[in-house]
Each structure stands twice: as C-alpha cells, then as structure tokens.
Design an enzyme around this catalytic site. Structure first.
Site, PDB file in Angstrom:
ATOM      1  N   TRP A 220       0.857  -1.195   0.000  1.00  0.00           N
ATOM      2  CA  TRP A 220       0.000   0.000   0.000  1.00  0.00           C
ATOM      3  C   TRP A 220       0.884   1.232   0.000  1.00  0.00           C
ATOM      4  CZ3 TRP A 220      -0.082   4.101   3.368  1.00  0.00           C
ATOM      5  CH2 TRP A 220      -1.216   4.920   3.369  1.00  0.00           C
TER       6      TRP A 220
ATOM      7  N   SER B 278       4.280  -6.278   2.473  1.00  0.00           N
ATOM      8  CA  SER B 278       3.479  -5.412   3.334  1.00  0.00           C
ATOM      9  C   SER B 278       2.018  -5.869   3.326  1.00  0.00           C
ATOM     10  CB  SER B 278       3.653  -3.956   2.906  1.00  0.00           C
ATOM     11  OG  SER B 278       3.157  -3.075   3.897  1.00  0.00           O
ATOM     12  N   MET B 279       1.066  -5.010   2.892  1.00  0.00           N
ATOM     13  CA  MET B 279      -0.321  -5.465   2.887  1.00  0.00           C
ATOM     14  C   MET B 279      -0.529  -6.617   1.913  1.00  0.00           C
ATOM     15  SD  MET B 279      -2.959  -2.844   0.941  1.00  0.00           S
ATOM     16  CE  MET B 279      -4.295  -4.009   1.192  1.00  0.00           C
TER      17      MET B 279
ATOM     18  N   HIS C 292      11.224  -0.509   6.075  1.00  0.00           N
ATOM     19  CA  HIS C 292      10.081  -1.247   5.543  1.00  0.00           C
ATOM     20  C   HIS C 292      10.304  -1.646   4.082  1.00  0.00           C
ATOM     21  CE1 HIS C 292       6.009  -2.665   5.438  1.00  0.00           C
ATOM     22  NE2 HIS C 292       5.649  -1.826   4.471  1.00  0.00           N
TER      23      HIS C 292
ATOM     24  N   ASP D  66      12.075  -1.618  10.828  1.00  0.00           N
ATOM     25  CA  ASP D  66      10.865  -1.306  10.062  1.00  0.00           C
ATOM     26  C   ASP D  66       9.982  -0.412  10.925  1.00  0.00           C
ATOM     27  OD1 ASP D  66       8.381  -1.312   8.751  1.00  0.00           O
ATOM     28  OD2 ASP D  66       8.689  -3.343   7.977  1.00  0.00           O
TER      29      ASP D  66
END
Length: 274
Positions: free
Chosen positions: A29, A95-96, A254, A225
């Site tokens: 995202w 991530s997402m 991240h 992160d």
C-alpha cells in the site's frame, strides 16, 4: 496492456513476463505492480515467469467503490491464477500484499502453490489489541486516514522518509527519482481504495490463516521497520507458520524490496531453488 475482467466487472491490470515456473507478486500500500520491477527483471532473466498485478483500486486497475477487503483480494488473486493457469506458483507478498497471498491460501488452498514469501508483511495481525500487545495503537491508523483526507499528496510525500528509512542516520541512500516515482504511483490510486485499505491492513486478523499455510515459507523483515514493526508481525508469523524460515535484515527499513533488493532477490531465489 493486459487486463482481466473480474467477476464484479472490475478490470485488474497485470504484467506477465518471461517463461518457466511462475512467481506471483502482490504489492504493498498504496503502490502498484511497478514496485516489483527489480524482482521481476531479476527472475524473468533467470528463466522464471513473473506475474505482478495492480490491486483493485490501485495503479492501472479499475476503481470500484467497494471490495477493499482481504476476502475479495484473495478471490481476485484466485481468478488471476486460474485465468493464467498458473501451477507450482511461488507467491510473494510485500506489506499489505502479504495478507493477500496468505488469505488466498486460507480460502483457496495450496494446490497450485509451491512456495510462499512474506516480505515486510502485516501478517498475522498489525494493530494492537488486548491479545496482541505488540502492534501500533488504533489511534495511529485513525491519524493515517485523517492525514490522507486532509492532504493526500503531501501526506504520502512525507511518509516516504519513514517507508524508506531515510529519516535514520546512516540509512541506505534513496534517490530523489525513487521518491518521485513512489509518490506518482501512490497518487494513481483511488482515494476510496487508499482509505479503505488502511482499515483492511490494520485490522484484519490472519492468525487463523497461519495454521492453513502448508508450503515452504520464507519471512523477510527489517528490524528497523518503522511502518510494520517486526515484533508483532514478521517474528510472530515465522513462529506461527509451521516450518517457516525467518530472515531478519539488520537495520533495514520497511521498503526492503528497494533498499535491499539484491539481498531480497538472493533470498527469494534460494527459497525457490531449495
């Protein structure tokens, strides 16, 4: 450009490069398939078929008003895998996107899946709850939504320093070109999808899904992160997934697929060739 029209009429954009064993990449995202360029080039040049898609509401895909939940995202992936007839596929979620591929296995099984990689992923649960004390407070995500509503371009521009970790002394250098590209990609997305996905990735509980993962799994996470802290996500996911391997990148932010792309590529290759 390649599009798949999904069951609700939404057009899903995807890239399909190379030939050989397929690797399907699910982006973070508020990005798009373009975040995977370094990985797709690396693997397509080494005899793999690389597929990356723009999640509904993001990049070049359609922007429906509804459908920004992980069951829908998993079903979108299922439709794409079936349409392209991908078999023995390696699923990679950032991530997402880690939630997308995890929920895909939970809902659709692993019959077509050979391996799974979760990179800086939000699984198994992102937000802090009474039985998950290591996540960020719900107020942080409320602030995220408020910032997006107030001034989305500036909010996302400011967010990049945390995303890439350049607010840390001695951080891995990131070019202005990458910052500009990241903002450009992020602003392609639907504001509705961008907001709704904050709710989805912050609050969806994947803990029950972890037990359904039955393929060799690699978890990659940076220990600095600042977006998705490792303690309540990467470390916990590796403990909950049977036989999973955890690779912690010291000092990494991240955005490991960019800042540590060579290391990510090498670790993914080792997973696939194992």
């Amino acid at each position: 450009m390649s599009f798949l029209t999904l069951r609700d009429g939404t057009d899903l954009y995807y890239k399909d490069w190379g030939s050989g064993q397929p690797i399907l990449f699910s982006h973070g995202w508020p990005l798009s398939a373009d975040m995977w360029d370094a990985q797709m080039m690396f693997f397509a040049e080494r005899g793999y078929r690389t597929v990356a898609f723009d999640r509904r509401g993001f990049g070049r895909s359609g922007q429906p008003w509804t459908g920004y939940d992980y069951d829908t995202f998993a079903d979108d992936i299922s439709e794409l895998i079936e349409a392209l007839d991908l078999k023995d596929v390696v699923l990679v979620g950032f991530s997402m996107g880690g939630g997308d591929v995890t929920r895909y296995i939970a809902r659709h099984g692993s019959g077509r899946v050979a391996r799974l990689a979760l990179v800086s992923a939000v699984t198994p649960l992102f937000v802090k709850t009474a039985d998950h004390p290591d996540g960020p407070e719900p107020a942080m995500f409320e602030g995220l939504r408020a910032g997006l509503m107030a001034d989305r371009p500036q909010f996302l521009d400011d967010f990049s320093a945390i995303f890439y970790g350049t607010n840390r002394p001695g951080a891995t250098p990131v070019s202005q070109g990458i910052f500009k590209q990241t903002l450009q990609i992020a602003l392609q997305a639907s504001i509705k999808g961008t907001l709704d996905c904050v709710t989805a990735f912050s609050g969806t509980d994947f803990r029950a899904d972890m037990a359904k993962i039955d393929v060799p799994t690699l978890v990659i996470h940076g220990d600095d992160d600042q977006v998705v802290p490792i303690e309540g996500t990467g470390k916990l996911a590796a403990q909950m997934i049977k036989g999973a391997t955890l690779k912690v990148y010291p000092g990494a932010p991240h955005a490991t697929c960019t800042t540590h792309k060579d290391q990510v590529n090498a670790d993914l290759l080792a997973l696939i060739e194992d």
